[in-house]
Design an enzyme around this catalytic site. Structure first.
Site, mmCIF file in Angstrom:
data_model
loop_
_atom_site.group_PDB
_atom_site.id
_atom_site.type_symbol
_atom_site.label_atom_id
_atom_site.label_comp_id
_atom_site.label_asym_id
_atom_site.label_seq_id
_atom_site.Cartn_x
_atom_site.Cartn_y
_atom_site.Cartn_z
ATOM 1 N N SER A 2 -2.402 -12.783 3.680
ATOM 2 C CA SER A 2 -2.865 -12.765 2.283
ATOM 3 C C SER A 2 -1.812 -13.374 1.360
ATOM 4 O O SER A 2 -2.144 -13.906 0.294
ATOM 5 C CB SER A 2 -3.270 -11.359 1.829
ATOM 6 O OG SER A 2 -2.162 -10.604 1.404
ATOM 7 N N LYS B 14 0.802 -1.230 0.000
ATOM 8 C CA LYS B 14 0.000 0.000 0.000
ATOM 9 C C LYS B 14 0.830 1.273 0.000
ATOM 10 O O LYS B 14 0.289 2.356 -0.251
ATOM 11 C CB LYS B 14 -0.978 -0.018 1.171
ATOM 12 C CG LYS B 14 -2.042 -1.108 1.039
ATOM 13 C CD LYS B 14 -2.963 -0.871 -0.152
ATOM 14 C CE LYS B 14 -3.997 -1.964 -0.280
ATOM 15 N NZ LYS B 14 -4.943 -1.730 -1.379
HETATM 16 C C1 LIG Z 1 -2.333 -7.542 2.922
HETATM 17 C C2 LIG Z 1 -3.083 -7.208 1.691
HETATM 18 N N1 LIG Z 1 -3.083 -8.071 0.670
HETATM 19 C C3 LIG Z 1 -3.764 -7.799 -0.462
HETATM 20 C C4 LIG Z 1 -4.501 -6.653 -0.622
HETATM 21 C C5 LIG Z 1 -5.293 -6.419 -1.902
HETATM 22 O O1 LIG Z 1 -4.769 -5.440 -2.730
HETATM 23 P P1 LIG Z 1 -5.701 -4.509 -3.618
HETATM 24 O O2 LIG Z 1 -6.373 -3.542 -2.711
HETATM 25 O O3 LIG Z 1 -4.744 -3.829 -4.552
HETATM 26 O O4 LIG Z 1 -6.684 -5.362 -4.353
HETATM 27 C C6 LIG Z 1 -4.521 -5.766 0.424
HETATM 28 C C7 LIG Z 1 -5.354 -4.569 0.296
HETATM 29 O O5 LIG Z 1 -5.749 -3.928 1.244
HETATM 30 C C8 LIG Z 1 -3.797 -6.029 1.603
HETATM 31 O O6 LIG Z 1 -3.801 -5.171 2.642
#
Ligand SMILES: Cc1ncc(COP(=O)(O)O)c(C=O)c1O
Length: 312
Positions: free
Chosen positions: A259, A46
């Site tokens: 994630s 981010k």
């Molecule tokens: C840890 C994590 N993984 C994946 C994502 C997903 O990314 P995007 O918002 O670009 O779809 C986020 C988004 O908040 C995240 O914080």
């Protein structure tokens, strides 16, 4: 190497490394590569959009010097803004639903952000409503990661570009879907280079929580997400994601967040039956901020316990 004049925190955003996970490869021809976004200054992907959205808002004149940024993110975007925006003269106020992982509030507090709590029943919707209220007052500016095209643009120009340059070939790209910014921007760039690259989105299984990710099946389609780019969507449960994150630490020494575990779990499913493929996964953050809530203890124990914590 950055010139002396560019030794700013913002100049350290992006250009993250890609590591091959050789021990977790299911077959010799199947090569797994992880893009380590935890290496960004505030520890997640981010940071990229924080810089891009501030640049765009300053350029358009929508963001005025000395403004207070308001944000309803419960995680990485708020942390990225808290780390990067004060360097440019902005204050950061984050509205959080009670019940989120406590370390998130600690991190925001340590960076000097103001925190405003809202009742957990109101959830993220309540937090977003409050941000809209604040944004109507003079001196406040709402950062809109779910609607700001700068989000997708920066993933096209930086994340996607970096992968396209670093890899000889990409057959499959796997990324979690939150705002959809990462997968949409990166997929656009990779398709230019490899038109048949398979794009795989990762979502939490319905009713489950995976930090940063949203389930499209719950009815919310993020406006920035270009669904037409996706070949497949995978629904992952928290326990599998957390177990995969632990596997990658033990087998590869990569300190991956939840994630990232979901992306790995998905990549291994997609790889079933494949003989020779390069699979690139987004590892959007590291595991540090999850430590205080000990998600690893909950896997294999009481599945209910997993649902009680708002992982994100
Ligand atoms: C840890 C994590 N993984 C994946 C994502 C997903 O990314 P995007 O918002 O670009 O779809 C986020 C988004 O908040 C995240 O914080």
């Amino acid at each position: 190497m950055a010139q002396d004049g560019q030794r700013t925190l913002a100049a350290l955003v992006g250009s993250t490394p890609i590591v091959e996970l050789r021990n977790l490869s299911p077959r010799p021809g199947v090569r797994l590569f992880a893009k380590l976004e935890g290496q960004n200054p505030s520890g997640s992907v981010k940071d990229r959009i924080a810089v891009a959205m501030l640049d765009a808002a300053e350029e358009s004149g929508a963001l005025r010097p000395g403004a207070t940024l308001v944000e309803a993110s419960t995680g990485n975007t708020a942390i990225a803004l808290a780390a990067l925006a004060p360097r440019r003269g902005y204050r950061v106020r984050v509205v959080l639903p009670k019940g989120i992982v406590p370390s998130i509030a600690d991190i925001l507090d340590l960076y000097g952000a103001e925190i405003e709590w809202c009742e957990p029943e109101a959830g993220m919707r309540g937090a977003i409503r409050r941000v809209q209220e604040l944004a109507e007052q003079p001196g406040y500016y709402a950062v809109g990661q779910f609607s700001d095209p700068a989000n997708v643009r920066c993933h096209y120009a930086t994340t996607g570009e970096e992968i396209a340059r670093a890899m000889e070939r990409v057959d499959v790209f796997v990324a979690g879907i939150g705002t959809g910014g990462t997968i949409t921007g990166v997929a656009r760039r990779l398709r230019e280079q490899w038109p048949d690259v398979q794009i795989v989105g990762v979502e939490p299984r319905l009713g489950e929580r995976l930090q940063g990710l949203r389930s499209l099946s719950e009815g919310y389609i993020p406006p920035l997400l270009d669904l037409g780019l996706l070949d497949r969507r995978f629904l992952v449960d928290s326990a599998s994601a957390i177990a995969a994150a632990r596997d990658v630490m033990r087998a590869e020494g990569v300190f991956a967040g939840v994630s990232s575990g979901a992306a790995l779990h998905t990549a291994l499913r997609v790889a079933e039956g494949m003989e020779s493929r390069n699979i690139v996964m987004m590892f959007s953050d590291g595991a540090w901020k999850y430590l205080p809530s000990r998600p690893w203890d909950a896997t294999g124990a009481d599945a209910e316990a997993l649902d009680e914590v708002h992982w994100w």
